[in-house]
Scaffold this motif. Structure first.
Motif, PDB file in Angstrom:
ATOM      1  N   LEU A 291       0.871  -1.179   0.000  1.00  0.00           N
ATOM      2  CA  LEU A 291       0.000   0.000   0.000  1.00  0.00           C
ATOM      3  C   LEU A 291       0.904   1.224   0.000  1.00  0.00           C
ATOM      4  CD1 LEU A 291      -2.613  -1.184   2.664  1.00  0.00           C
ATOM      5  CD2 LEU A 291      -2.622  -1.564   0.187  1.00  0.00           C
ATOM      6  N   ILE A 292       1.198   1.735  -1.184  1.00  0.00           N
ATOM      7  CA  ILE A 292       2.163   2.830  -1.347  1.00  0.00           C
ATOM      8  C   ILE A 292       1.572   3.863  -2.297  1.00  0.00           C
ATOM      9  CG2 ILE A 292       4.486   3.449  -2.127  1.00  0.00           C
ATOM     10  CD1 ILE A 292       5.360   0.599  -1.522  1.00  0.00           C
ATOM     11  N   LEU A 296       4.791   7.361  -0.054  1.00  0.00           N
ATOM     12  CA  LEU A 296       4.328   7.145   1.317  1.00  0.00           C
ATOM     13  C   LEU A 296       3.967   5.679   1.470  1.00  0.00           C
ATOM     14  CD1 LEU A 296       2.039  10.269   1.829  1.00  0.00           C
ATOM     15  CD2 LEU A 296       4.373   9.941   2.634  1.00  0.00           C
ATOM     16  N   ILE A 297       4.635   4.996   2.403  1.00  0.00           N
ATOM     17  CA  ILE A 297       4.409   3.566   2.605  1.00  0.00           C
ATOM     18  C   ILE A 297       3.427   3.393   3.758  1.00  0.00           C
ATOM     19  CG2 ILE A 297       5.496   1.359   3.136  1.00  0.00           C
ATOM     20  CD1 ILE A 297       8.130   2.544   2.060  1.00  0.00           C
ATOM     21  N   GLY A 460      -0.335  12.140   8.232  1.00  0.00           N
ATOM     22  CA  GLY A 460      -0.350  11.534   6.906  1.00  0.00           C
ATOM     23  C   GLY A 460       1.026  11.355   6.307  1.00  0.00           C
ATOM     24  N   ARG A 461       2.030  11.994   6.871  1.00  0.00           N
ATOM     25  CA  ARG A 461       3.386  11.800   6.371  1.00  0.00           C
ATOM     26  C   ARG A 461       3.920  10.443   6.831  1.00  0.00           C
ATOM     27  NH1 ARG A 461       4.537  14.639   2.213  1.00  0.00           N
ATOM     28  NH2 ARG A 461       6.685  14.028   2.580  1.00  0.00           N
ATOM     29  N   ASP A 462       4.876   9.929   6.078  1.00  0.00           N
ATOM     30  CA  ASP A 462       5.448   8.618   6.378  1.00  0.00           C
ATOM     31  C   ASP A 462       6.501   8.772   7.474  1.00  0.00           C
ATOM     32  OD1 ASP A 462       6.628   6.141   6.434  1.00  0.00           O
ATOM     33  OD2 ASP A 462       6.659   5.899   4.262  1.00  0.00           O
ATOM     34  N   THR A 463       6.119   8.463   8.713  1.00  0.00           N
ATOM     35  CA  THR A 463       7.037   8.640   9.839  1.00  0.00           C
ATOM     36  C   THR A 463       8.220   7.690   9.745  1.00  0.00           C
ATOM     37  OG1 THR A 463       5.671   7.111  11.148  1.00  0.00           O
ATOM     38  CG2 THR A 463       5.208   9.455  11.358  1.00  0.00           C
ATOM     39  N   ARG A 464       7.985   6.481   9.267  1.00  0.00           N
ATOM     40  CA  ARG A 464       9.086   5.520   9.163  1.00  0.00           C
ATOM     41  C   ARG A 464      10.150   6.015   8.181  1.00  0.00           C
ATOM     42  NH1 ARG A 464      10.811   0.431   9.882  1.00  0.00           N
ATOM     43  NH2 ARG A 464      11.952  -0.502   8.175  1.00  0.00           N
TER      44      ARG A 464
END
Length: 560
Positions: A291-292, A296-297, A460-464
């Motif tokens: 789901l990308i 953004l993953i 909503g940002r990709d924290t990882r």
């Protein structure tokens, strides 16, 4: 009593064409074996890569029970079957063998008076029949060849029908998921509805969506539906490609951004860590869909079927499209939430090898040093902050001993606290990496022997991804925690929007530096010349940037 072809025993070549002869008459069995012994014509007619050039291997059994055990013990290409056996008679014999053959064709052997039985046998699933007294070597080879070819064609037609049904089913599921995207308002609700819809289908036994925990490699479940029976509690899945638990479908799908299929959990070497748990729950094939969206993953969608080879061909394309729809919907939901909510995500880190003399000072003097604003100039990074519990001269001397920190200037001094400005090129690249990927350093504090900083991201940002980028930039950074925080004032988001959308980088740097350096205070803590020098530009250039920034800011805030 069973009788096995001597050549099959001595040859041991498992790539030969495998024929099972179930015949209780030793004379008839010997005749069939002699007709096939030494001939390569049959293998050439079948023309399979694995059997070409080899004579067929024949296993002879004299009763039904031993024949069934042979079918259970090894793959068989064709069965030659006498219907009249010591332990079974007539068409029931055919029905028993047919139920065990798994696609292998059956040629029935009959007597002269049994031709009508042979016709009925074809109606019940046999590929052909032979009258024993009329069999020749050429007829036998041709009949076996045609039986194998017809069975292959039937399997292909069945596979095509099943694939078409699977594609239609997946298209219906995709349509329903698209409808769910339109009618759901939260990410959790969307993910659960996706899993529920997949599990509703008779073709799929279990579905779940997982995401990667910030600061770790572990994939954790967020939504699930279907026959789970404790599976998610009993397995461990990661995205670490150096770890066995990260080399399976889920970890590989997240790393590569492509659908990963295991069409046989029983034999797929990459499914080893989860094989026993999967087979206990009748999961015989699986698909992992990343789901990308826009780098953004969001995680991975896993679907399991009780049938082997349930995910083939065009199905992976449809699954990938479903994954894209889900990821796009999650992005839209997260962005909508970010617009209507004051909540932001804060990531806290500890850094070990930056400003070590200052870290030691905070521990020995029990002082606290806070960096409240970092401003990027043309060639440097300005830090504005305050210090408590330490003498100014001691602080100045410590800065002089700290690599990557220099030119401290005191702006406001009170009895037990002072505000300062300093240049810190050592942190410039880290700051730029964070800013480039949508974050900002909210605060940084040196206290009690630790240097911690907080990065703020919009929801909503990709924290990882941010954590990984920071670790790549500085391996001495340790991720500590994630939390959701409310902005203290709703107008802050509007003000930040003005700064982000209307000002150039140089105009924003001039405005922020002037503000934090005390240029707007009365009396002024810094002159225009001092600020221009810090920014590495001429005073006239600084004045031009500042005036333009002021006009744009006031136009946006007051112009309406």
């Amino acid at each position: 009593m069973s009788e096995t072809n001597t050549q099959a025993e001595t040859n041991g070549d498992t790539d030969s064409l495998e024929i099972l002869l179930i015949e209780d008459n030793p004379g008839d069995a010997r005749l069939i074996r002699e007709m096939l012994r030494g001939t390569e014509e049959l293998a050439q007619r079948v023309s399979s890569d694995r059997s070409a050039g080899n004579t067929p291997e024949i296993t002879c059994q004299s009763n039904l029970q031993d024949g069934i055990e042979t079918l259970d013990s090894k793959p068989i290409d064709v069965v030659l079957l006498d219907l009249h056996l010591p332990d079974s008679e007539g068409l029931e014999t055919l029905e028993t063998v047919h139920a065990k053959c798994e696609g292998a064709p059956i040629v029935v052997l009959t007597g002269l008076r049994d031709q009508q039985v042979g016709v009925k046998a074809i109606q019940r699933g046999a590929q052909d029949f032979l009258v024993k007294d009329e069999v020749t070597s050429e007829l036998l080879v041709r009949t076996i060849h045609h039986a194998i070819e017809r069975a292959r064609q039937e399997r292909e037609r069945k596979r095509q029908r099943e694939q078409l049904e699977a594609l239609n089913r997946l298209n219906r599921i995709g349509h329903d998921i698209t409808h769910a995207v339109i009618t759901t308002e939260t990410r959790a609700e969307l993910e659960q509805r996706v899993c529920d819809r997949l599990a509703e289908s008779d073709a799929y036994r279990f579905a779940w969506i997982g995401g990667v925990n910030p600061g770790s490699d572990r994939v954790v479940p967020r939504a699930a539906a279907g026959v789970e029976d404790g599976y998610l509690d009993s397995v461990e899945i990661s995205v670490d490609e150096d770890d066995e638990t990260g080399q399976g479908p889920s970890g590989t799908a997240i790393r590569t951004g492509t659908v990963q299929v295991s069409n046989s959990t029983k034999t797929d070497s990459g499914f080893g860590p989860w094989r026993d748990a999967a087979l206990e729950r009748d999961y015989h094939s699986s698909a992992a869909i990343p789901l990308i969206h826009e780098d953004l993953i969001y995680g991975v969608l896993n679907v399991y079927s009780s049938s082997p080879r349930a995910f083939e061909g065009a199905e992976t394309t449809i699954l990938a499209r479903i994954g894209d729809v889900i990821a796009h919907a999650i992005t839209a939901i997260e962005r909508k939430d970010a617009l209507v909510s004051d909540a932001v995500i804060e990531l806290e880190f500890r850094i070990e090898e930056l400003a070590e003399p200052l870290i030691e000072l905070s521990e020995t003097n029990s002082c606290t040093i806070e960096f409240e604003q970092l401003i990027r100039g043309d060639e440097t990074l300005l830090a504005y902050g305050s210090a408590q519990g330490v003498d100014q001269e001691v602080f100045r001397e410590t800065i002089a001993d700290t690599d990557g920190f220099s030119d401290v200037r005191f702006l406001a001094v009170r009895r037990d606290e002072f505000e300062f400005e300093l240049i810190t090129p050592a942190a410039a690249s880290l700051f730029e990496t964070i800013a480039t990927h949508g974050g900002r350093v909210r605060s940084a504090t040196i206290d009690d022997g630790e240097f911690r900083f907080v990065v703020e991201l919009s929801r909503g940002r990709d924290t990882r991804q941010m954590i990984e980028l920071i670790n790549e930039q500085r391996p001495d950074v340790t991720y500590l925690a994630q939390r959701t925080s409310e902005r203290s004032e709703r107008d802050e988001s509007r003000s930040m929007s003005v700064l982000d959308d209307h000002l150039t980088d140089k105009q924003r740097a001039a405005l922020e530096t002037a503000y934090f350096a005390g240029y707007f205070d009365w009396p002024r803590e810094s002159t225009g010349e001092e600020i221009a020098e810090r920014l590495g530009i001429a005073p006239a250039t600084f004045n031009q940037h500042l005036r333009t920034a002021e006009r744009k800011f006031f136009d946006s805030v007051l112009g309406e």
